[in-house]
Write an enzyme that holds these catalytic residues in place. Structure first.
Site, PDB file in Angstrom:
ATOM      1  N   HIS A 183      31.719  18.842  64.067  1.00 39.85           N
ATOM      2  CA  HIS A 183      33.115  19.271  63.993  1.00 39.85           C
ATOM      3  C   HIS A 183      33.975  18.297  64.799  1.00 39.85           C
ATOM      4  CE1 HIS A 183      36.393  22.475  64.989  1.00 39.85           C
ATOM      5  NE2 HIS A 183      36.797  21.604  64.115  1.00 39.85           N
ATOM      6  N   GLU A 221      42.853  37.924  46.381  1.00 33.83           N
ATOM      7  CA  GLU A 221      41.617  37.289  45.961  1.00 33.83           C
ATOM      8  C   GLU A 221      40.838  36.663  47.125  1.00 33.83           C
ATOM      9  OE1 GLU A 221      44.539  36.931  44.485  1.00 33.83           O
ATOM     10  OE2 GLU A 221      44.308  37.316  42.326  1.00 33.83           O
ATOM     11  N   HIS A 242      41.416  36.267  38.544  1.00 35.28           N
ATOM     12  CA  HIS A 242      42.458  36.216  37.525  1.00 35.28           C
ATOM     13  C   HIS A 242      42.879  34.788  37.241  1.00 35.28           C
ATOM     14  CE1 HIS A 242      45.775  37.158  35.023  1.00 35.28           C
ATOM     15  NE2 HIS A 242      46.714  36.990  35.927  1.00 35.28           N
ATOM     16  N   GLU A 257      41.602  39.705  32.472  1.00 33.01           N
ATOM     17  CA  GLU A 257      40.304  40.243  32.863  1.00 33.01           C
ATOM     18  C   GLU A 257      40.030  41.627  32.279  1.00 33.01           C
ATOM     19  OE1 GLU A 257      41.348  37.047  34.478  1.00 33.01           O
ATOM     20  OE2 GLU A 257      42.484  38.718  35.307  1.00 33.01           O
ATOM     21  N   GLY A 302      43.685  40.993  36.466  1.00 35.73           N
ATOM     22  CA  GLY A 302      44.919  40.681  35.779  1.00 35.73           C
ATOM     23  C   GLY A 302      44.725  40.953  34.306  1.00 35.73           C
ATOM     24  N   SER A 303      45.714  40.615  33.511  1.00 32.88           N
ATOM     25  CA  SER A 303      45.641  40.942  32.083  1.00 32.88           C
ATOM     26  C   SER A 303      44.474  40.254  31.393  1.00 32.88           C
ATOM     27  CB  SER A 303      46.964  40.550  31.410  1.00 32.88           C
ATOM     28  OG  SER A 303      47.271  39.180  31.664  1.00 32.88           O
ATOM     29  N   GLY A 323      34.298  27.394  58.574  1.00 33.46           N
ATOM     30  CA  GLY A 323      35.365  27.397  59.555  1.00 33.46           C
ATOM     31  C   GLY A 323      36.702  27.838  59.009  1.00 33.46           C
TER      32      GLY A 323
END
Length: 526
Positions: free
Chosen positions: A280, A47, A70, A28, A25-26, A400
Site C-alpha cells: 500500500h 447497488e 440494473h 430486470e 429496474g425495468s 481498501g
C-alpha cells in the site's frame, strides 16, 4: 419447450443459487418474474450496498451468490463495491438487465452499450449472449467461471430473452457439474517438502484465502509442526491464524522496506494463500533480505504470475498443507500459552480510546462472534486488544474501498444466522453503505453495528502525514448523528458514553439489528 427463464431458474436452483441480492429496474423485472418459491430476494437500496451484502454473504457461506443489477447505471453504482469482492476472490455471479435486443443498437434509454466491456477488467469473465437460446448456457458459464476463478463474473441479458422458448440443447446445462482438483505432483511435492524440512529458520506468511478455504485449523497445525514465526499477509481481508497464538507475529506492514525488515534472518519464507505482496504505502527497498528464499503457493494463477520475486506453485494450499503435515514429522516443540492482552489505553475529553471499545467487544461478546471491520484508523488498537481464535472471525474490505463494512456485516449475518455478527464501522466509511441498515431491519437480523465516531477521516490524516500533506481539505466530517439515521431506517440505536455503559449494552443479546454509536479519540492505523 419451457422458457429461457424457467430453464435458467431451474439451473440456479440446482446449483443452490437461490438467494438473490439486488435492486431492480425495468430491465430486470422479466428475469425476476415467476421466481420459484424456494428463492429469496434480498432488496438493497443502493447497488453498492447490494454488492457489499452479497460479498459478505458469499464469503461467510463459502458459496457463490447471485447479484441482480440494473443495466449500465446500476452496474456503475456497484463497481466501487465490486473492487473489494475482486480482491477477496469472492465468487459473485452478477446478472444485469439489458434493453430488448432491437433497442440496443439505436441506444434506446437503458441500453447497456458494449455491456461486456463495462465491467472489465474487474470481473474475471463477462458476456452478453448472442441469442436468447444461449442464455442458459451463458448463465451456467458465469456460475462455473466464478467458482473456478474465485472472482466475480458478469452477464448482461436482454430482457426479451427471458420469455423466449428455450431449445432442446438448453436443457443440457441442468445436470452440468464442473469441479477443480489441483495438488502438486510427486516431484513438486517432494521438492517442496525437502525445501521446508531443510530450512534452518522458516517463516510462514498466510493470506486470507486460508480462512476462505476453511484451512484455519490446518494452518495452526502446520505452524506448530514447523515451530517458526507466522505473519498474516499485508492488506489482510480475512484472519488466517489466531492472533494471540504464541507463534503469531501480526500482520505484515504493507510496504516493501518494512516487509524486508520483518523477514530478516529467515532463510525460507513460505507464503500460503496470498499474493506476494499487496503493498500500500510506497516505502521502497529490497523485496527480501539477502539469503532469503520465498516460495508462494496459491490457487490464483494471476497472483503467481505477477509476483515480483520468489518462486510460485499454482496449487491448492490445502493439499500442500496436508502434504507437509504428512512428511514433516513431529512438531518442533510445544507452542506455549496464548499471549495475554494488554490493558487498554484510556481515552480523554469524554471520548473513549478505541482500545477501550475493542476490549469491551472482546470481553462481553461470545468467542465465536464474527466481526466485519471497516475502521481503518483504529487498526493497531484492534489487533492490540482482540483475541480471535475461530475461523471466519474477521472480514475487512479486501481492496481498501470504503462501503463494504456495513453491508458486509448484513450479508454475513444472513449467511450465518446462528452466529453473533458485529460490524465495527468508522463514521467516514459508514456513509458509503448506510442503506444496508434498511435491509437489516426488514429481515430482522440480530446484527450489531458499533459505530466509531471521531469526526474525521483518521486514516487519511495519517496517510497525509506520511506523504507530507497533513492539511489537505476535506478530511473532517462533523455533524453526523448515526443514531438518528438508523432510526429512520427502522434500526434501534443508542449513543453510549463511558466504557461501563458500552459493556452493559454489548452484554445484551439483540433479537433485531441495533446501532451503538461511540465517540472515540483519534488514533493512527499503525
Amino acid at each position: 419447450m419451457p422458457s429461457v427463464r424457467r430453464v435458467s431458474h431451474e439451473f440456479l436452483e440446482r446449483r443452490g443459487l437461490t438467494t438473490v441480492f439486488g435492486n431492480p429496474g425495468s430491465n430486470e423485472l422479466p428475469f425476476l418474474a415467476e421466481l420459484p418459491d424456494g428463492f429469496r430476494y434480498v432488496l438493497g437500496l443502493h447497488e453498492g450496498a447490494v454488492v457489499g451484502m452479497a460479498d459478505g454473504y458469499a464469503q461467510a457461506s463459502g458459496r457463490p451468490v447471485l447479484v441482480n443489477l440494473h443495466a449500465a447505471s446500476g452496474s456503475g453504482n456497484a463497481m466501487g463495491a465490486l473492487t473489494n469482492a475482486v480482491a477477496a476472490r469472492t465468487p459473485l455471479v452478477v446478472v444485469a438487465g439489458q434493453q430488448v435486443r432491437s433497442a440496443v443498437g439505436p441506444e434506446a434509454n437503458l441500453a447497456n452499450v458494449d455491456a461486456p466491456a463495462l465491467m472489465k477488467p474487474l470481473v474475471g469473465w463477462a458476456a452478453e449472449p448472442a441469442c436468447a437460446e444461449d442464455v442458459p448456457r451463458a448463465l451456467a458459464q458465469a456460475v462455473f467461471e466464478a467458482e473456478l476463478q474465485r472472482r466475480p463474473t458478469y452477464l448482461s441479458v436482454p430482457y426479451d430473452d427471458w420469455a423466449a422458448d428455450a431449445d432442446e440443447n438448453s436443457l443440457a446445462v441442468l445436470d452440468r457439474r464442473v469441479e477443480r482438483a489441483s495438488a502438486p505432483d510427486g516431484d513438486q511435492g517432494r521438492r517442496l517438502a525437502e525445501l521446508v524440512a531443510a530450512a534452518r529458520r522458516p517463516a510462514l506468511v498466510l493470506g486470507g484465502d486460508i480462512d476462505s478455504a476453511g484451512l484455519f485449523d490446518d494452518a495452526v497445525r502446520l505452524a506448530e509442526r514447523l515451530g517458526g514465526p507466522v505473519w498474516a499477509a499485508p492488506s489482510l481481508f480475512r484472519l488466517p491464524f489466531p492472533n494471540r497464538h504464541p507463534l503469531f507475529r501480526g500482520v505484515l506492514p504493507a510496504g516493501i522496506a518494512p516487509i524486508c525488515e520483518a523477514l530478516e534472518g529467515h532463510d525460507l519464507v513460505l507464503v500460503l494463500g496470498a499474493p506476494v505482496f499487496r503493498y500500500h504505502e510506497y516505502l521502497p527497498g529490497r523485496y527480501l533480505p539477502r539469503g532469503t528464499r520465498l516460495v508462494q503457493v496459491t490457487e490464483d494463477a494471476s497472483a503467481a504470475a505477477r509476483a515480483p520475486m520468489g518462486e510460485a506453485l499454482v496449487a491448492d494450499p490445502g493439499a500442500v498443507i496436508g502434504l507437509l503435515l504428512e512428511r514433516l514429522g513431529s512438531p518442533a516443540g510445544p507452542a506455549g500459552p496464548y499471549r495475554p492482552v494488554p490493558e487498554p489505553a484510556a481515552g480523554e475529553g469524554g471520548r473513549l480510546h478505541p482500545e477501550e471499545v475493542f476490549a469491551a467487544l472482546r470481553d462481553e461478546l461470545p468467542e465465536d462472534t464474527a466481526y466485519v471491520v471497516e475502521s481503518t484508523s483504529t487498526n493497531s488498537a484492534w489487533w492490540r486488544q482482540m483475541d480471535l481464535r475461530r475461523p471466519g472471525s474477521y472480514y475487512f474490505p479486501a481492496a481498501g474501498g470504503l462501503g463494504f463494512g456495513l453491508p458486509g456485516a448484513v450479508g454475513v449475518a444472513m449467511a450465518q444466522p446462528d452466529r453473533p455478527v458485529v460490524g465495527v464501522i468508522g463514521d467516514g466509511s459508514a456513509n458509503y453503505g448506510i442503506t444496508a441498515l434498511w435491509t437489516a431491519a426488514q429481515h430482522r437480523l440480530p446484527v450489531t453495528i458499533v459505530l466509531l465516531r471521531n469526526g474525521t477521516y483518521g486514516a487519511l490524516r495519517w496517510f497525509g502525514g506520511l506523504l507530507g500533506v497533513p492539511d489537505a481539505p476535506g478530511l473532517d466530517i462533523p455533524g453526523l448523528d448515526f443514531t438518528r439515521i438508523a432510526e429512520g431506517y427502522g434500526v434501534g440505536s443508542v449513543q453510549v458514553g463511558g466504557a461501563e455503559e458500552l459493556r452493559a449494552v454489548l452484554a445484551e443479546r439483540p433479537e433485531r439489528p441495533r446501532l451503538v454509536q461511540v465517540d472515540t479519540a483519534l488514533t493512527t492505523p499503525s
